[in-house]
Write a protein that holds these residues in place. Structure first.
Motif, PDB file in Angstrom:
ATOM      1  N   ARG A   1      76.126 -51.680 -25.256  1.00 47.17           N
ATOM      2  CA  ARG A   1      77.380 -51.353 -24.585  1.00 47.17           C
ATOM      3  C   ARG A   1      77.027 -51.034 -23.145  1.00 47.17           C
ATOM      4  O   ARG A   1      75.963 -50.498 -22.858  1.00 47.17           O
ATOM      5  N   LEU A   2      77.897 -51.426 -22.241  1.00 45.25           N
ATOM      6  CA  LEU A   2      77.609 -51.201 -20.822  1.00 45.25           C
ATOM      7  C   LEU A   2      77.544 -49.708 -20.518  1.00 45.25           C
ATOM      8  O   LEU A   2      78.440 -48.956 -20.874  1.00 45.25           O
ATOM      9  N   ARG A   3      76.447 -49.306 -19.895  1.00 51.15           N
ATOM     10  CA  ARG A   3      76.366 -47.920 -19.411  1.00 51.15           C
ATOM     11  C   ARG A   3      76.741 -47.952 -17.945  1.00 51.15           C
ATOM     12  O   ARG A   3      76.212 -48.783 -17.191  1.00 51.15           O
ATOM     13  N   PRO A   4      77.604 -47.042 -17.508  1.00 50.78           N
ATOM     14  CA  PRO A   4      78.038 -47.074 -16.095  1.00 50.78           C
ATOM     15  C   PRO A   4      76.858 -47.036 -15.122  1.00 50.78           C
ATOM     16  O   PRO A   4      76.928 -47.602 -14.039  1.00 50.78           O
ATOM     17  N   ARG A   5      75.737 -46.395 -15.533  1.00 45.60           N
ATOM     18  CA  ARG A   5      74.645 -46.303 -14.556  1.00 45.60           C
ATOM     19  C   ARG A   5      73.948 -47.645 -14.346  1.00 45.60           C
ATOM     20  O   ARG A   5      73.183 -47.796 -13.395  1.00 45.60           O
ATOM     21  N   TRP A   6      74.220 -48.625 -15.201  1.00 44.45           N
ATOM     22  CA  TRP A   6      73.633 -49.957 -14.959  1.00 44.45           C
ATOM     23  C   TRP A   6      74.223 -50.600 -13.722  1.00 44.45           C
ATOM     24  O   TRP A   6      73.675 -51.564 -13.195  1.00 44.45           O
ATOM     25  N   ILE A   7      75.359 -50.092 -13.289  1.00 51.10           N
ATOM     26  CA  ILE A   7      76.015 -50.712 -12.132  1.00 51.10           C
ATOM     27  C   ILE A   7      75.111 -50.635 -10.911  1.00 51.10           C
ATOM     28  O   ILE A   7      75.236 -51.427  -9.994  1.00 51.10           O
TER      29      ILE A   7
ATOM     30  N   GLY B   1      64.947 -54.706 -13.270  1.00 55.66           N
ATOM     31  CA  GLY B   1      66.139 -55.056 -14.017  1.00 55.66           C
ATOM     32  C   GLY B   1      65.992 -56.463 -14.573  1.00 55.66           C
ATOM     33  O   GLY B   1      65.108 -57.214 -14.156  1.00 55.66           O
ATOM     34  N   ALA B   2      66.833 -56.830 -15.514  1.00 57.03           N
ATOM     35  CA  ALA B   2      66.799 -58.167 -16.087  1.00 57.03           C
ATOM     36  C   ALA B   2      68.127 -58.408 -16.779  1.00 57.03           C
ATOM     37  O   ALA B   2      68.940 -57.501 -16.915  1.00 57.03           O
TER      38      ALA B   2
ATOM     39  N   PRO C   1      72.991 -57.632 -16.089  1.00 57.23           N
ATOM     40  CA  PRO C   1      71.827 -57.011 -15.467  1.00 57.23           C
ATOM     41  C   PRO C   1      71.696 -55.545 -15.874  1.00 57.23           C
ATOM     42  O   PRO C   1      72.624 -54.763 -15.711  1.00 57.23           O
ATOM     43  N   ALA C   2      70.556 -55.199 -16.419  1.00 58.64           N
ATOM     44  CA  ALA C   2      70.332 -53.889 -17.018  1.00 58.64           C
ATOM     45  C   ALA C   2      68.834 -53.608 -16.947  1.00 58.64           C
ATOM     46  O   ALA C   2      68.057 -54.500 -16.605  1.00 58.64           O
TER      47      ALA C   2
END
Lengths: 609, 166
Positions: free
Chosen positions: A261-267, A391-392, A417-418
């Protein structure tokens, strides 16, 4: 009525009556603008022509709705469309590899969703996908479930049976486009074959669907009088099998394991994706169109004129620095916006029905469902900047979804990208042979190294030399060419000086490209890694490898190297192991598809025991 | 098998000798288009930069001659093919050479084609496609009888195998 499943032909959602003309009109805006300008030179005023054309397009858009119908039978998905050139597209249900549900903003406002049904065909435009644009959201979601999770078990079996049907032509049965057709798409198999054979790339499928196997029977039946009482043979099987196998899957399909699940900090990785560069292109395109076709004179805009005056007054180095900073800020902001728009609410889940399910998107909602049986591997892709910040992103290697058409938009994205660690964890979970191991990914492969983390075999000094020769050689040629132009054609000197200054960069690139090169063969996967500006590491299931191509240029032959490409129906269609020693390439190929190469191998006598 | 000296032997059969002439004519046609363009450029341009245009044409002519003489023979030397009940195996190219191997079980279609130029030389080619867009195997420059036989054999052995070929 005339169907093999007795299903009614359905129409798209009535609200599409509003959307179709709108889409057609939007797509036509540049042409209309052009027409209004060009038309004004003739006798008829341009805007009248434009409105006439617009009206015509609206009518065409409305007609699209009236002419498009579809139905889902027990065996096929069929779409009829076209006004003058009627088409019937038939996709056997067991060939459905992926279902992609997209809602653009207008769709979302109206509660609609576009359904794209991906099949395994990759040798034609659009991957042979069938598009239904659009259905109600609930209907679309239901359709997705129906196609992928409530797959009748017997259909799956007949799918396997189909594969055993005679003839190379029978081997793929994916979609059949018949020519001008009325309500009865398949006449009799025998008469159907000849015209199909002359039509197009779908030819081969026509033979399969019409001629042989249980599906052939299904397809032939519309011509039979049994009509409504259709589910005679295969369907009867299905009904037997449903309660035992498929029905639980249907129920369990509602329950799903969340894998990511997308974590906001990946932004924070977003600015490094450089997707904002595309935005610059869009803005530039829009501006130029505005200037050309809208007749806006930028020199008349006061703010711009003042800005330009300030810009030309400041020293040149400051101006360059200011432009670079402005560009970087713009790209970063645009990339971040793009990331949020594309991936907000990203969720990857695994259904026990054997599918992976991706939902994402802030404004345009998108849901992609991939059949795990067709997932042939994963690609960990690291663009240079993203790699610099560790990141990748993760991309699916699967039949039915093509990669490489803009990863943001492509349906094959498994993780935006994470952090690399997160990408690797997810990749291992996805490749884990037992879905139950999903909960504890670290234990998924206790004994041996997983294809994601297994150390790769480097390609040796010859490959390293070749990397340098190529990078420096190309750069040196560019320098020479620019020197010649400077000497004889009056090109300014800074061009070749810049090219010369790029030599160290080229060397760095070569070194990094070599560092990226590597391969490994695990019991189930071929792993290969290449590239520098975008480094990609692909784990390709060995079962998914169809054959081998070995290419050797003149220079590779001199260096004793070869490029081994594993061809596959999934993803990029071929994955290469570049510049590996010839003997190594042969060993890899022989090990990858045991037995295939044996008749062609020459093993020296002294080495055989 | 892991011995580093293991090598891949070339496929058994050469293509038809007529293919040399076919390739020669095909290459000639390609070069003629380029040379024709250059001649038009020279005539249309009038007097200015005459030496540049003539020397460019000369370079093209030399390159064309070298290509037309060397390429077909080199190709003939390289091109080989072989089919077994299990696999299709080809070697093609000249400057850049390519080995392609695909199992018969993964074959999807077998096509034979004769272009206008190939008909002139009584040649045919056989294209074997698999589910991969990167994997079609083309055997060019066969005489017609051989091409027909290859299509027949491959179709027959592909029918005998199972698998959904993806």
């Amino acid at each position: 009525m005339n169907g093999d499943g007795g299903e009614e032909w359905r129409r798209l959602h009535p609200r599409m009556l509003a959307v179709h003309p709108f889409h057609v009109a939007v797509r036509a805006v540049p042409a209309l603008l052009g027409l209004s300008v060009a038309g004004s030179r003739g006798g008829i005023p341009g805007h009248i022509l434009s409105f006439g054309a617009l009206g015509l397009m609206v009518v065409i858009g409305v007609l699209q709705w009236f002419t498009t119908t579809f139905r889902i039978t027990d065996e096929h998905v069929q779409v009829r469309k076209g006004l003058f050139r009627r088409q019937v597209v038939t996709v056997p249900r067991d060939r459905v590899r992926s279902v992609d549900v997209t809602s653009h903003i207008l769709h979302r406002v109206l509660g609609l969703a576009r359904v794209e049904i991906g099949t395994g065909r990759s040798d034609q435009k659009g991957g042979g996908a069938v598009k239904l644009d659009a259905l109600g959201m609930a209907e679309a979601a239901h359709l997705r479930e129906e196609l992928l999770h409530r797959r009748p078990a017997a259909a799956a079996r007949t799918g396997e049976a189909l594969t055993g049907t005679p003839g190379p032509y029978a081997a793929t049965s994916v979609g059949v486009v018949t020519g001008p057709a009325d309500g009865d798409p398949a006449a009799s198999p025998g008469s159907g074959q000849a015209p199909w054979a002359e039509t197009d790339a779908l030819t081969s499928t026509g033979h399969a669907a019409a001629g042989t196997g249980p599906h052939g029977a299904g397809r032939g039946s519309p011509a039979d009088p049994r009509g409504d009482a259709a589910p005679v043979t295969a369907a009867a099987h299905q009904n037997d099998a449903w309660p035992t196998e498929a029905a639980p899957a249907w129920d369990a399909g509602q329950e799903e394991t969340e894998l990511a699940r997308l974590r906001p900090r990946w932004i924070r990785y977003a600015p490094f994706t450089l997707s904002g560069i595309v935005a610059i292109g869009v803005v530039a395109g829009f501006l130029s169109r505005l200037i050309n076709e809208g007749g806006v004179d930028l020199r008349q805009v006061g703010a711009l004129r003042d800005g330009w005056a300030w810009f030309t007054d400041i020293p040149v180095w400051t101006a360059i620095a200011a432009s670079v900073v402005a560009l970087i800020v713009f790209v970063a902001v645009a990339s971040t916006l793009g990331y949020v728009l594309s991936f907000w609410g990203f969720r990857l889940t695994r259904h026990s029905g054997g599918t992976l399910h991706v939902t994402r998107g802030l404004v345009t909602a998108r849901a992609t469902t991939i059949e795990e049986r067709r997932l042939r591997g994963v690609e960990v892709s690291e663009p240079l900047l993203l790699r610099a910040v560790r990141g990748a992103r993760l991309i699916a290697v699967t039949t039915g979804l093509r990669v490489g058409r803009g990863a943001q938009r492509g349906g094959s994205m498994l993780l935006p990208p994470a952090p690399v660690a997160e990408v690797e964890r997810l990749a291992e979970v996805i490749l884990a042979p037992d879905p139950s191991g999903a909960a504890s990914p670290r234990e998924a492969s206790p004994g041996e190294a997983s294809p994601i983390t297994v150390p790769l075999v480097p390609h040796g000094p010859a490959a390293l030399r070749r990397r340098f020769t190529r990078a420096l050689g190309v750069n040196a040629l560019a320098v020479l060419a620019l020197l010649a132009l400077w000497e004889w054609a009056g090109v300014p000197a800074w061009t070749w000086i810049t090219a010369l200054a790029c030599l160290p960069l080229a060397a760095l690139l070569a070194a990094d490209r070599y560092r990226s090169l590597g391969h490994a063969m695990t019991p189930e996967y071929l792993v290969t890694r290449w590239g520098s500006l975008v480094r990609r590491r692909v784990a390709l299931e060995r079962d998914g490898i169809i054959g081998w191509n070995v290419t050797r240029s003149f220079f590779q032959r001199r260096a004793g190297l070869a490029t081994l490409t594993a061809t596959t129906a999934a993803g990029r269609q071929g994955y290469g192991v570049s510049d590996v020693a010839m003997s190594e390439a042969i060993d890899l190929a022989a090990a990858g598809l045991p037995g295939l190469l044996d008749p062609f191998l020459v093993v020296p006598e002294k080495n055989t025991p | 098998m892991q011995t580093p000296t293991t090598t891949l032997r070339p496929p058994l059969h050469r293509v038809s000798r007529t293919a040399i002439w076919y390739w020669t004519v095909r290459a000639c046609l390609g070069w003629l288009v380029l040379i024709g363009g250059q001649v038009a450029w020279m005539v249309a341009g009038g007097g200015d930069q005459r030496t540049l245009r003539i020397s460019a044409l000369g370079v093209t002519a030399v390159l064309a001659a070298a290509h037309v003489i060397v390429m077909p023979r080199w190709r003939y030397h390289v091109h080989r093919w072989e089919t077994t009940p299990e696999a299709v195996y080809t070697l093609s190219g000249w400057f850049k050479q390519e080995w392609r191997i695909a199992p018969v079980s993964r074959i999807q279609t077998v096509d034979s084609e004769r272009g206008p130029l190939e008909q002139l030389f009584k040649l045919a080619n056989v294209t074997v496609t698999t589910a991969s867009a990167a994997g079609p195997i083309k055997i060019g420059g066969l005489d017609r009888a051989t091409a027909d036989r290859v299509v027949h054999e491959l179709t027959a052995s592909a029918q005998a195998t199972a698998g959904d070929a993806t």
